[in-house]
Design an enzyme around this catalytic site. Structure first.
Site, PDB file in Angstrom:
ATOM      1  N   CYS A 133      37.366  50.836  44.455  1.00 43.03           N
ATOM      2  CA  CYS A 133      38.302  49.856  43.870  1.00 43.03           C
ATOM      3  C   CYS A 133      38.856  50.290  42.520  1.00 43.03           C
ATOM      4  CB  CYS A 133      37.612  48.501  43.725  1.00 43.03           C
ATOM      5  SG  CYS A 133      36.943  47.835  45.267  1.00 43.03           S
ATOM      6  N   CYS A 185      32.973  40.539  47.877  1.00 43.18           N
ATOM      7  CA  CYS A 185      32.206  41.774  47.707  1.00 43.18           C
ATOM      8  C   CYS A 185      31.611  41.838  46.301  1.00 43.18           C
ATOM      9  CB  CYS A 185      33.104  42.976  47.969  1.00 43.18           C
ATOM     10  SG  CYS A 185      32.219  44.549  48.057  1.00 43.18           S
ATOM     11  N   CYS A 186      32.426  41.565  45.284  1.00 44.05           N
ATOM     12  CA  CYS A 186      31.927  41.565  43.902  1.00 44.05           C
ATOM     13  C   CYS A 186      30.866  40.484  43.696  1.00 44.05           C
ATOM     14  CB  CYS A 186      33.081  41.338  42.929  1.00 44.05           C
ATOM     15  SG  CYS A 186      34.152  42.764  42.677  1.00 44.05           S
ATOM     16  N   CYS A 223      33.627  50.442  40.827  1.00 41.49           N
ATOM     17  CA  CYS A 223      33.292  51.103  42.085  1.00 41.49           C
ATOM     18  C   CYS A 223      34.386  52.103  42.455  1.00 41.49           C
ATOM     19  CB  CYS A 223      33.130  50.069  43.189  1.00 41.49           C
ATOM     20  SG  CYS A 223      31.728  48.951  42.969  1.00 41.49           S
ATOM     21  N   CYS A 232      35.784  41.143  37.991  1.00 45.32           N
ATOM     22  CA  CYS A 232      34.823  41.088  39.096  1.00 45.32           C
ATOM     23  C   CYS A 232      34.099  39.750  39.156  1.00 45.32           C
ATOM     24  CB  CYS A 232      33.815  42.221  38.986  1.00 45.32           C
ATOM     25  SG  CYS A 232      32.841  42.191  37.466  1.00 45.32           S
TER      26      CYS A 232
END
Length: 265
Positions: free
Chosen positions: A238, A152-153, A235, A261
């Site tokens: 997270c 995702c990162c 985010c 990240c």
């Protein structure tokens, strides 16, 4: 009522003048921007500067950046606060300030971004992923940040930033040595081989208290979450509050085997 209307009109004019000054600067900058140098040239500059500033307290670092790279410089800002771009803008007013718009931010972070853009001599550049959140969910499934936070990162931060940085010669980050063990040896200047440009960390030796003091003494915008237990803000999906005495980045990806990240790895 007339006084209120005049006050509103004055504020509106201030905003219009602010935006017009930014537009004029960007147009003039485009006409004067020097061609980007090769990676070999930039690597040599980075290596010489790393040696030059290694034993220093960082004095003269940003003056050197402004003289060496000019507006081929970008500032990375998470909008936890605006201290870093404020410090850089003293030497490079209207400097490009990169904001990673992941689609998962706290409302307070977006509000901070908007306040910074409307009031400071910075040029905010929203760095966006190739896929919207909905498109990512459709292709990879919902809540990818829980199942595979590294991927995702990578898609929402690392890849978009890499693409955006290709037009610059140097990027300035707010990485501090006191944030975590993985950042304890952060140099003032280094060659960023992954992104192919010079990386500058002018706040490497600052403490969190130094940052807050600078913001207070210079009336610099700070994300309200910072005073609500979030010394490091990513985010919303997270990031959690940090307990007293915890590592400042303990709230990032809490409970997962992940501390970065990938932007600074």
């Amino acid at each position: 009522m007339a006084d209120v209307a005049l006050s509103l009109a004055d504020r509106r004019q201030i905003q219009l003048d602010h935006d017009a000054e930014r537009t004029a600067h960007l147009a003039d900058r485009e006409a004067r921007l020097a061609p980007r140098r090769s990676n070999d040239e930039l690597r040599a500059i980075a290596e010489a500067a790393e040696a030059r500033f290694a034993a220093s307290d960082g004095t003269g670092l940003l003056e050197w950046v402004a003289a060496e790279f000019g507006y081929r410089t970008a500032v990375a800002c998470s909008m936890a606060d605006a201290v870093l771009p404020a410090v850089v803008a003293e030497h490079l007013p209207w400097v490009d300030t990169l904001f990673l718009e992941t689609g998962y931010h706290f409302a307070e972070t977006i509000g901070t971004r908007d306040a910074v853009e409307s009031s400071m001599k910075l040029s905010i550049v929203d760095v966006t992923p190739r896929r919207s959140v909905a498109e990512q969910d459709a292709e990879f499934g919902e809540r990818l940040y829980e199942r595979d936070p590294a991927l995702c990162c990578q898609m929402r931060k690392v890849e978009p930033l890499h693409e955006t940085l290709q037009g610059y010669e140097a990027w300035i980050t707010g990485v501090r040595r006191d944030e975590s063990e993985t950042r304890a040896n952060t140099p003032y200047v280094t060659w960023d081989d992954k992104n192919g440009l010079v990386k500058v960390n002018p706040m490497a030796a600052w403490s969190f208290d130094d940052l807050l003091a600078y913001a207070r003494d210079n009336d610099v915008i700070v994300n309200p979450l910072v005073n609500d237990g979030y010394p490091s803000i990513g985010c919303a999906t997270c990031t959690r509050r940090v307990a007293p005495g915890e590592d400042p980045r303990a709230g990032r990806w809490a409970g997962l085997d992940k501390t970065e990240c990938g932007l600074h790895a």
